[in-house]
Design a protein around this motif. Structure first.
Motif, PDB file in Angstrom:
ATOM      1  N   MET A   1      -6.097  -0.341   9.714  1.00 19.98           N
ATOM      2  CA  MET A   1      -4.907   0.499   9.709  1.00 19.98           C
ATOM      3  C   MET A   1      -5.101   1.615   8.701  1.00 19.98           C
ATOM      4  SD  MET A   1      -1.936  -2.433   9.942  1.00 19.98           S
ATOM      5  CE  MET A   1      -2.212  -2.987   8.267  1.00 19.98           C
ATOM      6  N   ASN A   2      -5.130   2.833   9.192  1.00 19.51           N
ATOM      7  CA  ASN A   2      -5.282   4.022   8.346  1.00 19.51           C
ATOM      8  C   ASN A   2      -4.031   4.882   8.447  1.00 19.51           C
ATOM      9  OD1 ASN A   2      -7.972   3.222   7.783  1.00 19.51           O
ATOM     10  ND2 ASN A   2      -8.721   4.338   9.577  1.00 19.51           N
ATOM     11  N   GLY A   3      -3.860   5.765   7.497  1.00 12.27           N
ATOM     12  CA  GLY A   3      -2.719   6.655   7.529  1.00 12.27           C
ATOM     13  C   GLY A   3      -1.395   5.918   7.605  1.00 12.27           C
ATOM     14  N   LEU A   4      -1.273   4.869   6.821  1.00 10.11           N
ATOM     15  CA  LEU A   4      -0.075   4.027   6.912  1.00 10.11           C
ATOM     16  C   LEU A   4       1.186   4.783   6.504  1.00 10.11           C
ATOM     17  CD1 LEU A   4      -1.654   0.712   5.675  1.00 10.11           C
ATOM     18  CD2 LEU A   4      -0.424   1.007   7.824  1.00 10.11           C
ATOM     19  N   LYS A   5       2.264   4.445   7.199  1.00 10.46           N
ATOM     20  CA  LYS A   5       3.568   5.064   6.982  1.00 10.46           C
ATOM     21  C   LYS A   5       4.577   3.989   6.597  1.00 10.46           C
ATOM     22  CE  LYS A   5       2.565   8.280  10.786  1.00 10.46           C
ATOM     23  NZ  LYS A   5       3.039   8.794  12.106  1.00 10.46           N
ATOM     24  N   PRO A   6       5.656   4.367   5.942  1.00 10.10           N
ATOM     25  CA  PRO A   6       6.685   3.360   5.606  1.00 10.10           C
ATOM     26  C   PRO A   6       7.184   2.597   6.834  1.00 10.10           C
ATOM     27  CG  PRO A   6       7.063   5.354   4.357  1.00 10.10           C
ATOM     28  CD  PRO A   6       5.944   5.663   5.327  1.00 10.10           C
ATOM     29  N   GLU A   7       7.245   3.244   7.972  1.00 14.80           N
ATOM     30  CA  GLU A   7       7.716   2.574   9.190  1.00 14.80           C
ATOM     31  C   GLU A   7       6.712   1.564   9.742  1.00 14.80           C
ATOM     32  OE1 GLU A   7       7.579   5.891   8.618  1.00 14.80           O
ATOM     33  OE2 GLU A   7       7.017   6.989  10.458  1.00 14.80           O
ATOM     34  N   ASP A   8       5.526   1.481   9.169  1.00 15.03           N
ATOM     35  CA  ASP A   8       4.573   0.440   9.547  1.00 15.03           C
ATOM     36  C   ASP A   8       4.856  -0.874   8.807  1.00 15.03           C
ATOM     37  OD1 ASP A   8       2.031   2.963   9.519  1.00 15.03           O
ATOM     38  OD2 ASP A   8       2.983   2.085  11.285  1.00 15.03           O
TER      39      ASP A   8
ATOM     40  N   VAL B   1       0.848  -1.185   0.000  1.00 16.36           N
ATOM     41  CA  VAL B   1       0.000   0.000   0.000  1.00 16.36           C
ATOM     42  C   VAL B   1       0.884   1.236   0.000  1.00 16.36           C
ATOM     43  CG1 VAL B   1      -0.186   0.029   2.518  1.00 16.36           C
ATOM     44  CG2 VAL B   1      -1.993   1.075   1.143  1.00 16.36           C
ATOM     45  N   GLN B   2       0.396   2.302  -0.599  1.00 13.26           N
ATOM     46  CA  GLN B   2       1.147   3.549  -0.622  1.00 13.26           C
ATOM     47  C   GLN B   2       1.026   4.273   0.715  1.00 13.26           C
ATOM     48  OE1 GLN B   2      -0.261   5.818  -3.993  1.00 13.26           O
ATOM     49  NE2 GLN B   2       1.077   4.713  -5.410  1.00 13.26           N
ATOM     50  N   PRO B   3       2.001   5.102   1.031  1.00 17.29           N
ATOM     51  CA  PRO B   3       1.894   5.907   2.261  1.00 17.29           C
ATOM     52  C   PRO B   3       0.586   6.696   2.295  1.00 17.29           C
ATOM     53  CG  PRO B   3       4.099   6.057   1.371  1.00 17.29           C
ATOM     54  CD  PRO B   3       3.289   5.302   0.348  1.00 17.29           C
ATOM     55  N   GLY B   4      -0.033   6.706   3.466  1.00 19.37           N
ATOM     56  CA  GLY B   4      -1.334   7.357   3.618  1.00 19.37           C
ATOM     57  C   GLY B   4      -2.509   6.445   3.361  1.00 19.37           C
ATOM     58  N   GLY B   5      -2.253   5.271   2.837  1.00 21.20           N
ATOM     59  CA  GLY B   5      -3.310   4.331   2.506  1.00 21.20           C
ATOM     60  C   GLY B   5      -3.801   3.545   3.722  1.00 21.20           C
ATOM     61  N   SER B   6      -4.727   2.624   3.449  1.00 19.79           N
ATOM     62  CA  SER B   6      -5.356   1.835   4.507  1.00 19.79           C
ATOM     63  C   SER B   6      -5.350   0.353   4.154  1.00 19.79           C
ATOM     64  CB  SER B   6      -6.809   2.283   4.708  1.00 19.79           C
ATOM     65  OG  SER B   6      -6.888   3.629   5.114  1.00 19.79           O
ATOM     66  N   LEU B   7      -5.346  -0.458   5.191  1.00 19.64           N
ATOM     67  CA  LEU B   7      -5.514  -1.899   5.063  1.00 19.64           C
ATOM     68  C   LEU B   7      -6.315  -2.378   6.266  1.00 19.64           C
ATOM     69  CD1 LEU B   7      -1.993  -3.282   4.024  1.00 19.64           C
ATOM     70  CD2 LEU B   7      -4.062  -3.302   2.622  1.00 19.64           C
TER      71      LEU B   7
ATOM     72  N   TRP C   1       0.186 -18.226  18.236  1.00 18.49           N
ATOM     73  CA  TRP C   1       0.476 -17.221  17.218  1.00 18.49           C
ATOM     74  C   TRP C   1      -0.025 -17.707  15.859  1.00 18.49           C
ATOM     75  CZ3 TRP C   1       3.009 -12.625  18.364  1.00 18.49           C
ATOM     76  CH2 TRP C   1       3.650 -12.553  19.600  1.00 18.49           C
ATOM     77  N   GLY C   2      -0.394 -16.734  15.045  1.00 21.65           N
ATOM     78  CA  GLY C   2      -0.653 -17.043  13.658  1.00 21.65           C
ATOM     79  C   GLY C   2       0.645 -17.048  12.874  1.00 21.65           C
ATOM     80  N   GLN C   3       0.533 -17.272  11.574  1.00 21.77           N
ATOM     81  CA  GLN C   3       1.723 -17.370  10.719  1.00 21.77           C
ATOM     82  C   GLN C   3       2.202 -16.006  10.248  1.00 21.77           C
ATOM     83  OE1 GLN C   3      -1.313 -17.611   9.571  1.00 21.77           O
ATOM     84  NE2 GLN C   3      -1.275 -16.398   7.686  1.00 21.77           N
ATOM     85  N   GLY C   4       1.372 -14.988  10.424  1.00 19.05           N
ATOM     86  CA  GLY C   4       1.741 -13.631  10.042  1.00 19.05           C
ATOM     87  C   GLY C   4       1.276 -13.253   8.645  1.00 19.05           C
ATOM     88  N   THR C   5       1.115 -11.950   8.444  1.00 20.63           N
ATOM     89  CA  THR C   5       0.767 -11.412   7.129  1.00 20.63           C
ATOM     90  C   THR C   5       1.626 -10.178   6.891  1.00 20.63           C
ATOM     91  OG1 THR C   5      -1.066 -10.683   5.702  1.00 20.63           O
ATOM     92  CG2 THR C   5      -1.184 -10.016   8.006  1.00 20.63           C
ATOM     93  N   GLN C   6       2.205 -10.097   5.703  1.00 22.34           N
ATOM     94  CA  GLN C   6       3.161  -9.027   5.387  1.00 22.34           C
ATOM     95  C   GLN C   6       2.419  -7.756   4.996  1.00 22.34           C
ATOM     96  OE1 GLN C   6       6.771  -8.984   5.269  1.00 22.34           O
ATOM     97  NE2 GLN C   6       6.376  -6.793   4.995  1.00 22.34           N
ATOM     98  N   VAL C   7       2.821  -6.658   5.601  1.00 21.01           N
ATOM     99  CA  VAL C   7       2.336  -5.330   5.227  1.00 21.01           C
ATOM    100  C   VAL C   7       3.542  -4.510   4.774  1.00 21.01           C
ATOM    101  CG1 VAL C   7       1.322  -3.175   6.060  1.00 21.01           C
ATOM    102  CG2 VAL C   7       0.367  -5.376   6.782  1.00 21.01           C
ATOM    103  N   THR C   8       3.459  -4.000   3.565  1.00 26.20           N
ATOM    104  CA  THR C   8       4.533  -3.170   3.013  1.00 26.20           C
ATOM    105  C   THR C   8       3.947  -1.831   2.609  1.00 26.20           C
ATOM    106  OG1 THR C   8       5.696  -5.125   2.195  1.00 26.20           O
ATOM    107  CG2 THR C   8       6.335  -2.995   1.271  1.00 26.20           C
ATOM    108  N   VAL C   9       4.518  -0.777   3.159  1.00 22.05           N
ATOM    109  CA  VAL C   9       4.060   0.583   2.857  1.00 22.05           C
ATOM    110  C   VAL C   9       5.173   1.275   2.074  1.00 22.05           C
ATOM    111  CG1 VAL C   9       3.151   2.737   3.771  1.00 22.05           C
ATOM    112  CG2 VAL C   9       2.763   0.586   5.008  1.00 22.05           C
ATOM    113  N   SER C  10       4.902   1.521   0.817  1.00 19.72           N
ATOM    114  CA  SER C  10       5.941   2.074  -0.055  1.00 19.72           C
ATOM    115  C   SER C  10       5.295   2.744  -1.256  1.00 19.72           C
ATOM    116  CB  SER C  10       6.886   0.966  -0.515  1.00 19.72           C
ATOM    117  OG  SER C  10       7.818   1.466  -1.447  1.00 19.72           O
ATOM    118  N   SER C  11       5.961   3.779  -1.735  1.00 20.10           N
ATOM    119  CA  SER C  11       5.496   4.435  -2.956  1.00 20.10           C
ATOM    120  C   SER C  11       6.218   3.877  -4.170  1.00 20.10           C
ATOM    121  CB  SER C  11       5.696   5.945  -2.848  1.00 20.10           C
ATOM    122  OG  SER C  11       7.051   6.241  -2.578  1.00 20.10           O
TER     123      SER C  11
END
Length: 115
Positions: A82-89, A12-18, A105-115
């Motif tokens: 998650m709103n207002g996502l930042k690269p550091e998220d 997702v791009q910075p500022g986006g939501s998931l 624990w679950g297996q995890g899900t990847q979140v990448t915040v990048s333009s």
């Protein structure tokens, strides 16, 4: 046996939501607190948000005001909006529930915040 399965991650791009979801194999969220953690590359896993069985929520300062944890007991599902996502998220996000002395624990899900 308790199993947790996360989904909803992506790019997702910075500022986006998931919205992340965590589905449990059994109905446990009605009875136990559950939390979302995240782990960025080269860093320790850290708490992002938690919700008790009574509905009380708690957030890390880094996500407060941007992330919202919620629960649908009928669907055995925990959400993390998650709103207002930042690269550091950018991180792998995990849900966790503690029953007695055991952490599940679950297996995890990847979140990448990048333009």
């Amino acid at each position: 046996q308790v199993q947790l399965v996360e989904s909803g991650g992506g790019l997702v791009q910075p500022g986006g939501s998931l919205r992340l979801s965590c589905v449990a194999s059994v109905n446990i969220f009605s009875f136990y607190a559950v939390a979302w953690y995240r782990q960025a590359p080269g860093k320790q896993r850290e708490l992002s948000a938690a919700i008790t069985s009574g509905g009380t929520t708690n957030y890390a300062d880094s996500v407060k005001g941007r992330f919202t944890i919620s629960r649908d007991n009928a669907k055995r599902t925990i959400y993390l909006q998650m709103n207002g996502l930042k690269p550091e998220d950018t991180a792998v996000y995990y849900c966790k529930v503690r029953i007695g002395s055991i952490d599940y624990w679950g297996q995890g899900t990847q979140v990448t915040v990048s333009s």
